[in-house]
Motif scaffolding. Sequence first.
Motif, PDB file in Angstrom:
ATOM      1  N   LEU A  50       1.100  -0.996  -0.154  1.00 28.95           N
ATOM      2  CA  LEU A  50       0.053  -0.035  -0.003  1.00 28.95           C
ATOM      3  C   LEU A  50       1.050   1.297   0.066  1.00 28.95           C
ATOM      4  N   ASN A  51       0.769   2.009  -0.989  1.00 26.49           N
ATOM      5  CA  ASN A  51       1.537   3.181  -1.049  1.00 26.49           C
ATOM      6  C   ASN A  51       0.777   4.583  -0.264  1.00 26.49           C
ATOM      7  N   HIS A  52      -0.332   4.470  -0.252  1.00 26.49           N
ATOM      8  CA  HIS A  52      -1.119   5.533   0.328  1.00 26.49           C
ATOM      9  C   HIS A  52      -2.320   5.443   0.233  1.00 26.49           C
ATOM     10  N   VAL A  53      -3.044   6.298   1.108  1.00 29.90           N
ATOM     11  CA  VAL A  53      -4.551   6.483   1.054  1.00 29.90           C
ATOM     12  C   VAL A  53      -4.863   7.865   0.683  1.00 29.90           C
ATOM     13  N   ALA A  54      -5.571   8.305  -0.411  1.00 31.26           N
ATOM     14  CA  ALA A  54      -5.989   9.758  -0.596  1.00 31.26           C
ATOM     15  C   ALA A  54      -7.259  10.112   0.154  1.00 31.26           C
ATOM     16  N   ILE A  55      -7.047  11.336   0.527  1.00 28.31           N
ATOM     17  CA  ILE A  55      -8.285  12.147   1.126  1.00 28.31           C
ATOM     18  C   ILE A  55      -8.541  13.452   0.475  1.00 28.31           C
ATOM     19  N   ALA A  56      -9.878  13.522  -0.013  1.00 30.54           N
ATOM     20  CA  ALA A  56     -10.174  14.793  -0.651  1.00 30.54           C
ATOM     21  C   ALA A  56     -10.513  15.827   0.488  1.00 30.54           C
ATOM     22  N   VAL A  57      -9.931  16.915   0.451  1.00 33.00           N
ATOM     23  CA  VAL A  57     -10.202  17.918   1.654  1.00 33.00           C
ATOM     24  C   VAL A  57     -10.660  19.296   0.993  1.00 33.00           C
ATOM     25  N   PRO A  58     -11.608  19.815   1.896  1.00 33.95           N
ATOM     26  CA  PRO A  58     -12.146  21.142   1.177  1.00 33.95           C
ATOM     27  C   PRO A  58     -10.992  22.338   1.400  1.00 33.95           C
ATOM     28  N   ASP A  59     -10.330  22.232   2.567  1.00 36.78           N
ATOM     29  CA  ASP A  59      -9.277  23.394   3.204  1.00 36.78           C
ATOM     30  C   ASP A  59      -7.821  22.753   3.208  1.00 36.78           C
ATOM     31  N   LEU A  60      -7.260  22.477   2.118  1.00 36.83           N
ATOM     32  CA  LEU A  60      -5.910  21.953   2.296  1.00 36.83           C
ATOM     33  C   LEU A  60      -4.997  22.478   3.548  1.00 36.83           C
ATOM     34  N   GLU A  61      -5.016  23.670   3.679  1.00 38.49           N
ATOM     35  CA  GLU A  61      -4.188  24.332   5.010  1.00 38.49           C
ATOM     36  C   GLU A  61      -4.571  23.860   6.419  1.00 38.49           C
ATOM     37  N   LYS A  62      -5.765  23.884   6.405  1.00 37.58           N
ATOM     38  CA  LYS A  62      -6.540  23.284   7.584  1.00 37.58           C
ATOM     39  C   LYS A  62      -6.194  22.002   7.853  1.00 37.58           C
ATOM     40  N   ALA A  63      -6.356  21.067   6.804  1.00 37.68           N
ATOM     41  CA  ALA A  63      -6.150  19.726   7.085  1.00 37.68           C
ATOM     42  C   ALA A  63      -4.624  19.449   7.292  1.00 37.68           C
ATOM     43  N   ARG A  64      -3.580  20.037   6.466  1.00 41.61           N
ATOM     44  CA  ARG A  64      -2.276  19.958   6.901  1.00 41.61           C
ATOM     45  C   ARG A  64      -1.933  20.310   8.077  1.00 41.61           C
ATOM     46  N   ALA A  65      -2.611  21.271   8.728  1.00 39.86           N
ATOM     47  CA  ALA A  65      -2.109  21.749  10.117  1.00 39.86           C
ATOM     48  C   ALA A  65      -2.855  20.799  11.152  1.00 39.86           C
ATOM     49  N   THR A  96       3.324   4.041   5.722  1.00 40.39           N
ATOM     50  CA  THR A  96       2.865   4.325   4.504  1.00 40.39           C
ATOM     51  C   THR A  96       2.418   5.865   4.394  1.00 40.39           C
ATOM     52  N   LYS A  97       1.712   6.272   3.479  1.00 41.04           N
ATOM     53  CA  LYS A  97       1.436   7.726   3.572  1.00 41.04           C
ATOM     54  C   LYS A  97      -0.193   7.987   3.267  1.00 41.04           C
ATOM     55  N   MET A  98      -0.626   9.228   3.663  1.00 40.27           N
ATOM     56  CA  MET A  98      -1.808   9.584   3.242  1.00 40.27           C
ATOM     57  C   MET A  98      -1.636  10.890   2.472  1.00 40.27           C
ATOM     58  N   GLU A  99      -2.379  11.032   1.238  1.00 33.75           N
ATOM     59  CA  GLU A  99      -2.234  11.902   0.613  1.00 33.75           C
ATOM     60  C   GLU A  99      -3.569  12.858   0.637  1.00 33.75           C
ATOM     61  N   LEU A 100      -3.324  14.159   1.008  1.00 34.15           N
ATOM     62  CA  LEU A 100      -4.252  15.223   1.098  1.00 34.15           C
ATOM     63  C   LEU A 100      -4.486  15.707  -0.516  1.00 34.15           C
ATOM     64  N   LEU A 101      -5.646  15.745  -0.818  1.00 33.47           N
ATOM     65  CA  LEU A 101      -6.077  16.286  -2.399  1.00 33.47           C
ATOM     66  C   LEU A 101      -6.988  17.328  -2.037  1.00 33.47           C
ATOM     67  N   HIS A 102      -6.546  18.589  -2.694  1.00 37.96           N
ATOM     68  CA  HIS A 102      -7.465  19.829  -3.152  1.00 37.96           C
ATOM     69  C   HIS A 102      -7.471  19.946  -4.409  1.00 37.96           C
ATOM     70  N   PRO A 103      -8.775  20.591  -5.007  1.00 38.91           N
ATOM     71  CA  PRO A 103      -8.794  20.792  -6.460  1.00 38.91           C
ATOM     72  C   PRO A 103      -7.920  21.857  -6.586  1.00 38.91           C
ATOM     73  N   LEU A 104      -7.397  21.803  -7.701  1.00 42.84           N
ATOM     74  CA  LEU A 104      -6.644  22.949  -8.719  1.00 42.84           C
ATOM     75  C   LEU A 104      -7.286  23.353  -9.689  1.00 42.84           C
ATOM     76  N   GLY A 105      -8.313  24.409  -9.676  1.00 48.13           N
ATOM     77  CA  GLY A 105      -8.953  24.782 -10.942  1.00 48.13           C
ATOM     78  C   GLY A 105     -10.259  24.080 -10.644  1.00 48.13           C
TER      79      GLY A 105
END
Length: 178
Positions: A50-65, A96-105
């Motif tokens: 398993l390389n990562h689990v990806a989570i879509a987030v509405p606020d990338l900075e808030k999730a990162r913090a 493993t890692k988690m990947e936080l995803l946020h829309p770019l456009g």
Amino acid sequence: MAQVLRAAVAAACAGGLLSRLQAPVAMARAPPASQASRGVAGAVWALGRLNHVAIAVPDLEKARAFYRDVLGARVSEVSPLPEHGVSVVFVDLGNTKMELLHPLGSDSPIAGFLQKNKAGGMHHVCLEVDDIKAAVRDLKEKKIRSLSDEAKIGAHGKPVIFLHPKDCGGVLVELEQA
């Protein structure tokens, strides 16, 4: 062990096993090391970790913090990936890692996901394979659809391809070259 994992993913994709997790499932035992090192008869690719689990987030900075400041995880800087329509942050979990995803456009596939899931949520799982070209050919022969015709370079600089969730028990599966 790779044989067991590959068989489990193939079964999940072909038979919808991932959508029936509430039913008890017998666990397969790993084959002896000598058998595992030979791989499956006729197999030209092997499933990895398993390389990562990806989570879509509405606020990338808030999730990162949250992951950095509240949970104490090691968190990467934001990386825009215009070719995929997303910005990503990786949360290092050691094994493993988690990947936080946020829309770019507005054309981002993550923008559509967040329209349906306002608070965000799990988007996909990423599994490593030892030969992505062979895996793609083999899965096409097994009638497992992908979201693109061929692999593209992903966030780690390696080829990736996404398998259609309708063929994988409702789960979007990303394969990444190990």
